[in-house]
Design a protein around this motif. Structure first.
Motif, short mmCIF file in Angstrom:
data_model
loop_
_atom_site.label_atom_id
_atom_site.label_comp_id
_atom_site.label_asym_id
_atom_site.label_seq_id
_atom_site.Cartn_x
_atom_site.Cartn_y
_atom_site.Cartn_z
N MET A 193 0.83 -1.21 0.00
CA MET A 193 0.00 0.00 0.00
C MET A 193 0.86 1.25 0.00
O MET A 193 0.54 2.25 -0.66
N GLU A 194 1.96 1.20 0.73
CA GLU A 194 2.85 2.37 0.79
C GLU A 194 3.47 2.62 -0.59
O GLU A 194 3.53 3.76 -1.05
N VAL A 195 3.90 1.56 -1.25
CA VAL A 195 4.46 1.70 -2.60
C VAL A 195 3.40 2.25 -3.54
O VAL A 195 3.65 3.16 -4.33
N GLY A 196 2.19 1.71 -3.43
CA GLY A 196 1.08 2.20 -4.26
C GLY A 196 0.80 3.67 -4.01
O GLY A 196 0.62 4.45 -4.95
N ASN A 197 0.80 4.05 -2.76
CA ASN A 197 0.56 5.44 -2.37
C ASN A 197 1.61 6.36 -3.00
O ASN A 197 1.29 7.43 -3.55
N ILE A 198 2.87 5.96 -2.95
CA ILE A 198 3.95 6.78 -3.50
C ILE A 198 3.80 6.92 -5.02
O ILE A 198 3.92 8.01 -5.57
N ILE A 199 3.51 5.81 -5.70
CA ILE A 199 3.40 5.85 -7.16
C ILE A 199 2.20 6.68 -7.58
O ILE A 199 2.29 7.55 -8.46
N ILE A 200 1.08 6.45 -6.94
CA ILE A 200 -0.15 7.17 -7.32
C ILE A 200 0.01 8.67 -7.04
O ILE A 200 -0.36 9.51 -7.87
N ASN A 201 0.56 9.00 -5.89
CA ASN A 201 0.78 10.42 -5.58
C ASN A 201 1.77 11.07 -6.53
O ASN A 201 1.65 12.26 -6.84
N ALA A 202 2.77 10.31 -6.97
CA ALA A 202 3.75 10.87 -7.91
C ALA A 202 3.05 11.27 -9.21
O ALA A 202 3.28 12.36 -9.76
N ILE A 203 2.17 10.43 -9.67
CA ILE A 203 1.49 10.69 -10.95
C ILE A 203 0.46 11.82 -10.78
O ILE A 203 0.49 12.83 -11.50
N LEU A 204 -0.42 11.65 -9.81
CA LEU A 204 -1.51 12.63 -9.68
C LEU A 204 -1.04 13.94 -9.07
O LEU A 204 -1.56 15.00 -9.39
N GLY A 205 -0.04 13.87 -8.19
CA GLY A 205 0.51 15.11 -7.64
C GLY A 205 1.17 15.94 -8.72
O GLY A 205 1.03 17.17 -8.75
N THR A 206 1.88 15.28 -9.62
CA THR A 206 2.49 15.99 -10.75
C THR A 206 1.41 16.63 -11.62
O THR A 206 1.51 17.79 -12.03
N MET A 207 0.36 15.86 -11.89
CA MET A 207 -0.74 16.40 -12.70
C MET A 207 -1.37 17.61 -12.00
O MET A 207 -1.63 18.64 -12.63
N SER A 208 -1.59 17.49 -10.71
CA SER A 208 -2.19 18.57 -9.94
C SER A 208 -1.32 19.83 -9.97
O SER A 208 -1.81 20.94 -10.16
N ASN A 209 -0.01 19.65 -9.82
CA ASN A 209 0.91 20.80 -9.84
C ASN A 209 0.93 21.46 -11.21
O ASN A 209 0.89 22.68 -11.33
N LEU A 210 0.99 20.65 -12.26
CA LEU A 210 1.11 21.22 -13.60
C LEU A 210 -0.20 21.88 -14.05
O LEU A 210 -0.18 22.89 -14.76
N LEU A 211 -1.32 21.32 -13.64
CA LEU A 211 -2.60 21.92 -14.02
C LEU A 211 -3.10 22.93 -12.99
O LEU A 211 -4.17 23.51 -13.16
N LYS A 212 -2.29 23.11 -11.92
CA LYS A 212 -2.64 24.07 -10.86
C LYS A 212 -4.03 23.78 -10.30
O LYS A 212 -4.88 24.68 -10.20
N CYS A 213 -4.26 22.52 -10.01
CA CYS A 213 -5.51 22.18 -9.35
C CYS A 213 -5.15 21.51 -8.02
O CYS A 213 -3.99 21.52 -7.61
N ARG A 214 -6.15 21.00 -7.33
CA ARG A 214 -5.92 20.47 -6.00
C ARG A 214 -6.67 19.16 -5.82
O ARG A 214 -7.85 19.06 -6.18
#
Lengths: 122, 203
Positions: free
Chosen positions: B112-133
């Motif tokens: 679950m921790e590995v999954g959390n890191i991978i998923i946050n890496a992808i969606l966090g990047t998307m959130s930062n680049l699209l300036k959403c939350r």
């Protein structure tokens, strides 16, 4: 010997981080969520806290708010997989000392711990 | 009429690609082995077509880490492993040697921790680049589900309209670990995502 409290619901993270910090001669205690973290803080009065954000029962945001009500000075280092800029700003606004992404580079975390402990009068 | 223009879809794909690159970097740091990723396949689809695409994974069973998120987009991200890959990942991270049935809380927590890191890496990047939350829920682990269990949970949801579906495949050859990343979110408003992409394009 300085003491560190790790607050994280991931046993894997607690295990790895504790191993590393103990190998660097820190005393380490652990908690699996914010509620337990507050209990451990009262019991042990650590010198530094390392805390995750996403946890059951009490998340890292709430834990940080509660800790800051009782201790304005203790370094609280947030370690999280959430890399959003909005998250970083929120943590700083709540009084977090710094924020580190997961997977954590332990040597960088250690540098920050030593810097903060060197500053403080604890 | 397509929901997004070609340039908008290309931009969204590239943003997710950047996120997946970040996820690969994180996974590499955790495991210490080279991660091979394919460029994500990103589509904007109505619900029934989205479910059809997920069904293309076939009849095998998967161990999955799934994480719901909400905010500017409401959806679910899944990390899917053939069960033997999940076991090998646990072995490489913990030094233990479980079977899938024997996975204990430490081992499941590790996945679950590995999954959390991978998923946050992808969606966090998307959130930062699209300036959403986005706000993430605590991830969950499921040991051995057939694909139809995944698709039935989407069928039962009352979300309607368009969905973004991103699919990516990764493998860690040295450890014989492979898996899929699926990200899906409901698009409440196509105009909203178009605006976010267009603002990003303008820089």
């Amino acid at each position: 010997m300085a003491s560190i409290l790790i607050v994280d619901d991931s046993r894997f993270t607690r295990l790895k981080m504790s191993e590393f910090l103990r190998s660097r001669n820190f005393t380490v205690t652990e908690a699996a969520n914010g509620e337990e973290g507050l209990d451990e803080y009262e019991r042990r009065k650590p010198d530094c806290i390392i805390c995750d954000l996403l946890m059951p029962k009490m998340d890292g945001y709430r834990f940080l708010e509660e800790i800051r009500k009782i201790d304005a000075d203790i370094p609280v280092l947030i370690v999280t997989a959430d890399i959003q800029e909005t998250t970083k700003r929120r943590i700083i606004d709540l009084g977090g000392t710094d924020i580190f992404p997961k997977p954590t580079r332990y040597e960088e975390l250690l540098e920050k711990i030593e810097l903060e402990l060197g500053k403080s009068s604890r | 009429m397509k929901p997004l223009t070609s340039i908008q879809l290309d931009t969204l794909t590239e943003i997710l690609n950047i996120g997946i690159g970040r996820a690969a970097h994180s996974l590499n740091e955790i495991i210490g082995q080279h991660i091979t990723l394919r460029v994500p396949n990103v589509e904007i689809l109505p619900k029934d077509e989205m479910i059809g695409k997920i069904s293309e994974l076939g009849e095998m069973s998967f161990s999955s880490v799934f994480q719901d998120f909400s905010g500017d987009f409401n959806g679910t991200a899944l990390l899917l492993f053939p069960p033997e890959s999940a076991v090998r990942l646990v072995q490489s991270l913990t030094g233990t040697d479980p079977t899938l049935e024997e996975l204990d809380t430490l081992q499941m927590g590790t996945l679950m921790e590995v999954g959390n890191i991978i998923i946050n890496a992808i969606l966090g990047t998307m959130s930062n680049l699209l300036k959403c939350r986005l706000t993430f829920m605590i991830p969950e682990f499921r040991g051995n589900d057939p694909v139809e269990t995944l698709t039935s949970s989407f069928l039962q949801s009352d979300m309607e309209g368009y969905f973004m579906l991103a699919r990516a495949f990764f493998d860690i050859q040295a450890l014989e670990i492979a898996g899929y990343i699926l990200i899906t979110f409901e698009i409440d408003s196509l105009d909203h995502i178009k605006n976010l992409i267009d603002v990003h394009l303008k820089g």
